[in-house]
Design a protein around this motif. Sequence first.
Motif, PDB file in Angstrom:
ATOM      1  N   TYR B  13       3.767  -2.471   2.571  1.00 22.06           N
ATOM      2  CA  TYR B  13       3.093  -3.142   3.692  1.00 22.06           C
ATOM      3  C   TYR B  13       4.116  -3.413   4.791  1.00 22.06           C
ATOM      4  N   ALA B  22       4.774  -3.266  -2.417  1.00 27.56           N
ATOM      5  CA  ALA B  22       3.799  -3.863  -3.334  1.00 27.56           C
ATOM      6  C   ALA B  22       3.557  -3.009  -4.579  1.00 27.56           C
ATOM      7  N   GLY B  43       0.260 -11.307  -7.899  1.00 23.81           N
ATOM      8  CA  GLY B  43       1.254 -10.901  -6.916  1.00 23.81           C
ATOM      9  C   GLY B  43       2.052  -9.679  -7.321  1.00 23.81           C
ATOM     10  N   CYS B  44       1.715  -9.065  -8.464  1.00 21.07           N
ATOM     11  CA  CYS B  44       2.531  -7.945  -8.929  1.00 21.07           C
ATOM     12  C   CYS B  44       2.054  -6.612  -8.351  1.00 21.07           C
ATOM     13  N   GLY B  45       0.948  -6.616  -7.617  1.00 23.65           N
ATOM     14  CA  GLY B  45       0.517  -5.381  -6.965  1.00 23.65           C
ATOM     15  C   GLY B  45      -0.712  -4.742  -7.586  1.00 23.65           C
ATOM     16  N   LYS B  46      -1.458  -5.472  -8.390  1.00 21.35           N
ATOM     17  CA  LYS B  46      -2.644  -4.900  -9.030  1.00 21.35           C
ATOM     18  C   LYS B  46      -3.719  -4.570  -8.002  1.00 21.35           C
ATOM     19  N   THR B  47      -4.032  -5.558  -7.181  1.00 23.05           N
ATOM     20  CA  THR B  47      -5.077  -5.336  -6.180  1.00 23.05           C
ATOM     21  C   THR B  47      -4.687  -4.222  -5.220  1.00 23.05           C
ATOM     22  N   SER B  48      -3.413  -4.174  -4.837  1.00 25.63           N
ATOM     23  CA  SER B  48      -2.966  -3.106  -3.937  1.00 25.63           C
ATOM     24  C   SER B  48      -3.211  -1.740  -4.564  1.00 25.63           C
TER      25      SER B  48
HETATM   26  N1  LIG Z   1      -2.262  -6.759   3.580  1.00 25.71           N
HETATM   27  C1  LIG Z   1      -1.051  -7.126   3.114  1.00 25.71           C
HETATM   28  N2  LIG Z   1       0.012  -7.229   3.934  1.00 25.71           N
HETATM   29  C2  LIG Z   1       1.209  -7.598   3.479  1.00 25.71           C
HETATM   30  N3  LIG Z   1       1.484  -7.876   2.196  1.00 25.71           N
HETATM   31  C3  LIG Z   1       0.484  -7.795   1.310  1.00 25.71           C
HETATM   32  C4  LIG Z   1      -0.835  -7.423   1.716  1.00 25.71           C
HETATM   33  N4  LIG Z   1      -1.642  -7.430   0.619  1.00 25.71           N
HETATM   34  C5  LIG Z   1      -0.854  -7.787  -0.407  1.00 25.71           C
HETATM   35  N5  LIG Z   1       0.426  -8.001  -0.014  1.00 25.71           N
HETATM   36  C6  LIG Z   1       1.566  -8.379  -0.861  1.00 25.71           C
HETATM   37  O1  LIG Z   1       1.706  -7.395  -1.855  1.00 25.71           O
HETATM   38  C7  LIG Z   1       2.025  -7.986  -3.093  1.00 25.71           C
HETATM   39  C8  LIG Z   1       1.023  -7.569  -4.146  1.00 25.71           C
HETATM   40  O2  LIG Z   1      -0.224  -8.142  -3.838  1.00 25.71           O
HETATM   41  P1  LIG Z   1      -1.531  -7.853  -4.688  1.00 25.71           P
HETATM   42  O3  LIG Z   1      -1.682  -6.394  -4.838  1.00 25.71           O
HETATM   43  O4  LIG Z   1      -2.666  -8.574  -4.048  1.00 25.71           O
HETATM   44  O5  LIG Z   1      -1.176  -8.520  -6.080  1.00 25.71           O
HETATM   45  P2  LIG Z   1      -2.112  -8.908  -7.318  1.00 25.71           P
HETATM   46  O6  LIG Z   1      -3.471  -8.360  -7.085  1.00 25.71           O
HETATM   47  O7  LIG Z   1      -1.444  -8.338  -8.496  1.00 25.71           O
HETATM   48  O8  LIG Z   1      -2.123 -10.397  -7.385  1.00 25.71           O
HETATM   49  C9  LIG Z   1       2.091  -9.475  -2.871  1.00 25.71           C
HETATM   50  O9  LIG Z   1       3.441  -9.830  -2.711  1.00 25.71           O
HETATM   51  C10 LIG Z   1       1.332  -9.677  -1.592  1.00 25.71           C
HETATM   52  O10 LIG Z   1       1.850 -10.756  -0.876  1.00 25.71           O
END
Ligand SMILES: Nc1ncnc2c1ncn2[C@@H]1O[C@H](COP(=O)(O)OP(=O)(O)O)[C@@H](O)[C@H]1O
Lengths: 324, 363
Positions: B13, B22, B43-48
Amino acid sequence: MNMQQTPNSDYPEWFKNRKSGNDLIVSPLIPWAMVGLPVLVLIAIVIYPTIWMGYHAFQNTNMMSLFYNNYEYVGWSNFYNVITSERMHESIYRLIQYLIFGACLEVLLGTILALILYEMIKNEFLKIMLLILMVMPMMLPPSIVGVLWKFLLQAYNGAINHLLINIGILDSMERIEWLGAQYALQSITIADVWQWTALPLLIVYSGRVSLPPAIYEAAKVDGAPAWMVLKRITLPMLKEIIAIAFIIRFMDAYKFVDKIYVMTSGGPGQSTELPVFIAFQKGIREVEVGEAAAYAWLIFVFAAVLTTLFLKYLKNVLKAQAFA
Amino acid sequence: MSSLTIKNLNKIYNPGKNEVHAVKDFNLEIEDGEFVALLGPSGCGKTSTLRMIVGLESITSGSILFDDVEINDFSPEQRNVAMAFESYALYPNFTIFENLAFPLEVKKNSSSEISKKVGEIAEMLQITNILELKPNQLSGGQQQRVSLGRALIRDPAVFILDEVMSHLDAHLKFQMLFELKKIHQTLKKTMIYVTHDQMEALALSDRVAVMANAVLQQFGDRNDLYHRPKNLFVADFIGEPATNFMKAQYSQNSTMKISGDLQFSLTNEISSELERKQMSEAVLGIRPQNLSLDPIEGEDYIQGELVINEFLGERSILEIKSGETSYKVLTDPQKNIKKGDSLKIYYKKENVMIFHPETEDLI
Ligand SMILES: Nc1ncnc2c1ncn2[C@@H]1O[C@H](COP(=O)(O)OP(=O)(O)O)[C@@H](O)[C@H]1O
Ligand SMILES: [Mg+2]
């Protein structure tokens, strides 16, 4: 710091003069003086004239009788005259025209432009530049906009007619009398739309910005086509916001005098008079105080009723969205 | 139906300023019809990762393949995946019924078909009584079930479920997990289930992908994760109560010395591996489940003093101290021992895990 304690004081520490240590108590007259002056001004410029107007609405006051102080009670006849006058009927018809082609068009155009700007322009910088550009007319004083458009719309030297000739819509000898009896109201409306479309645009744009992006992602994943998202999700959710934009423009329409005054002064003849303009014309120009007062009352009552209804609607909207 | 392959996937990102890496070099192969959990702390990047699979987030580098077709440039619609969002993302102006019906409406199902399917799914998720309400009238748990329902009502190539049970109470969660498992067995569709709760992940899935700090740590089934954790993180993250870790020194006769008299015996493979690598320091891990008061459980033992006997109904967690080192033991309910008692604690050599002190990988 002076930490001297006054015994038996009911007041907190900050309620003391720093130097003398006395409580900051003032003469009981000071609050009266502070509130009294604005109240006096208010009485002088709002309350007294309103009462005066209320009184004269029932008198046959005009320039002469005002001068000789010999006006007399005429009952409801001023109101009767106003309500039955042709001039009033035509002006109401014009107000409706103005509401439809002015206020409605502004809201419609504003909404379309706002959604195009939000959905289609991807470049953030371009988006903001366009937004600023479109909002610019709104920052000009309405009278200046009136003057500007009056020049643009001149039949012989105006830029608009020149433009139409140059692109071949008009023959070189042909002229459109923009400010003539036939088109004057429409011309004023165009100037108004040019200036005020930005307001609904801004309102709808900010409404669109505040819609949660996640639901648009959900719709994308569900495979909904763009028009369906617009019809089923965006517009229904912006419904109230659009209504509010309309209400604001609608309330402004009542006091729409500035551009008319500058561009046509209600003319040619009486062809661009709106109700408020007639009240102004009657009272200030013709000094028909009695009738003008009756006009003012009617407009006031009508506006008050509509505004109350609008505010009620607004309250329901806010309640439905759980703000209140 | 679709198998899913992820190759060297990366997500960065805001490249340049405030960069967030991420997802890092993520590789995963999911078979057609498999139920895979993506497990990791928040915060480990699952959703990403999910958002890149679904097509809501651009891919920085790497590729994603459905049935060997690269779908990097496909729109979400073309990918034909159903997703339940972590933030629910319900349409606020629709009733619950309309929310559930929307994906079917998009696919132009007939209205009788729609009401039938919505009825079924509502029944299953126990939301039949709220179908006429709007989302803002519901509790978090109810909204979450609607959001799950809106994904399950579809007929996609892959289901993607992001933390769909996080706001349900334990009892309801248990029922929903059961229902979800049933659905998967009927539909036999590929499902990716994201969670930070190992209980959910282990209960549902064929295989679990454990993720931490943007990196895939291990991909395997329950047994792999439990008995052969790839590294210290996995050993720590999987299993309840958490694994006991101790700093240890290797001494020549196949034992790890912790401190004082406390030492563990090692299997021959591990000790020869340690000798080969000439490691003297290591981290030793042993699960509380693999320590026992019963000599049948293992021939080797250590000795310690009972500090706390935490009685949890069906089992007890004992906190034991040997010298300066304390650790936990999970046993059957123990009533006859008390604080200060000296105990013999048995274990099997095979269950002693040794990790590299720097790389934290399993030896
Ligand atoms: N749109 C974005 N812009 C910047 N950083 C992001 C964005 N979305 C997520 N992040 C960062 O990427 C990392 C992984 O986030 P995320 O995939 O949501 O984790 P999880 O789903 O495992 O909790 C986190 O550090 C979060 O702050
Ligand atoms: Mg997440």
